[in-house]
Design an enzyme around this catalytic site. Sequence first.
Site, PDB file in Angstrom:
ATOM      1  N   SER B  46       0.871  -1.168   0.000  1.00 51.79           N
ATOM      2  CA  SER B  46       0.000   0.000   0.000  1.00 51.79           C
ATOM      3  C   SER B  46       0.910   1.221   0.000  1.00 51.79           C
ATOM      4  O   SER B  46       1.850   1.301   0.794  1.00 51.79           O
ATOM      5  CB  SER B  46      -0.913  -0.011   1.225  1.00 51.79           C
ATOM      6  OG  SER B  46      -1.971   0.896   1.008  1.00 51.79           O
ATOM      7  N   GLU B  47       0.637   2.170  -0.888  1.00 52.73           N
ATOM      8  CA  GLU B  47       1.624   3.218  -1.155  1.00 52.73           C
ATOM      9  C   GLU B  47       1.817   4.198   0.002  1.00 52.73           C
ATOM     10  O   GLU B  47       2.753   4.982  -0.009  1.00 52.73           O
ATOM     11  CB  GLU B  47       1.300   3.964  -2.453  1.00 52.73           C
ATOM     12  CG  GLU B  47      -0.030   4.686  -2.482  1.00 52.73           C
ATOM     13  CD  GLU B  47      -1.123   3.857  -3.129  1.00 52.73           C
ATOM     14  OE1 GLU B  47      -1.031   2.609  -3.092  1.00 52.73           O
ATOM     15  OE2 GLU B  47      -2.078   4.465  -3.656  1.00 52.73           O
TER      16      GLU B  47
END
Lengths: 233, 218
Positions: B46-47
């Site tokens: 997840s960025e």
Amino acid sequence: MIQKVVANVKEAAMGVSNDMTLMLGGFGLSGIPENAIAELVRLEVSGLTCISNNAGVDDFGLGLLLQKKQIKKMVSSYVGENDEFERQMLSGELNVELIPQGTLAERCRAAQAGFPAIYTPAGYGTEVAEGKETREFSGKMYVLEHAFKADFAFVKAWKGDTAGNLIFKGTARNFNPNMCGAATITVAEVEELVPAGALDPNQIHIPGIFVQRIFQGAKYEKRIEQRTVRKRA
Amino acid sequence: MALDKTGIAKRIAKEVKDGYYVNLGIGIPTLVANYVRDDISVEFQSENGVLGMGPFPFEGEEDADIINAGKQTITTLPGASFFDSALSFSMIRGQHVQLTILGAMEVSENGDIANWKIPGKMVKGMGGAMDLVASADNIIVAMMHTNRAGASKLLKRCSLPLTGVGCVKKIVTNLAVLEVTHEGFRLLERAPGVSVEEIKAATEGTLIVAGDIPEMDI
């Protein structure tokens, strides 16, 4: 040793004035410098340019500064959770520069690391690249993006020591380490401030050299934006 | 019959291979995690700064310091790690993430994608989408084939502001699996019970139909 510890948020924010450019850490409401934001509201400084991935929600985070119309310009990647923001943006009261999230991080890091600019493929061929220098490397196109210049960086860490060393927790780390040392003055607020020597040097995420002022926040609400849970089987 | 969102997620899950690091966008892509075979090892990135995302936490175990890019509370699996935003996009820009799955409002036959802005209406921002589409080698778009008014979202040219140019390789919709080629959208598979004619009618861009088109196996 230079004294980095300040007694409270009031001392930490000394020197912040109208029309300054501020960096603020956090992703959504996670890892935002809650105490510093509350102090900026209290100081009633205005005309601010805020560099922050998001703009908070209507009644928390940077939304508190938007409510009081203290922000002139926002530089963010995603601002979807804030009605007042959208109203001010569509009415033209607020100047907004939307940039890709990785570009935002790297423009902070470039300022921290002493690079004037970086080339990124993000946004090439889109309106984000309009008016910007582009260049081909090995057959792929890149956009030149400049390092940010900011007066203050307000970051939030989990633990810190009196030498300014910081440790972050979970995904509350996000942009905070990239903003340390990326502005003229970096102010770190921490949940727990310990004497130098109490933290394991192997575990430090950001060395104190990037931090000018540090204090323990008076309280942390740590609001959850999207509480999502599963049922126990 | 056309697939629902779950069906699209199930079909895309078949594209996820053992050992992949995968970035999932918000919406249909998030559902993909639920249908990945459990005999393979995959790590979800997840960025906002986590690799090794697990399921949502049990009630009472939510932690404000552990969220995904959609700001939802999450958990982590053994082997997970946290990192800062610059390092997160180093993974993405440096092509260390093998598969990116994201949604789109429009895709054009040359692989352009639009998914971040409707001028005058939706002003939310691109988040990490522009970095993802500009860098990932392997991008699958999860989307409905048409909008609510029935108009095609697979176009000759995008009408909305672009997120990236010439970057989409594969598209999975409620009607079909398509590959973006130099000649246009090449039809690979049909949703169960959906005819080639229905897909043609729902596709504004050039559709290439070569030979027999099999039904999706989901």
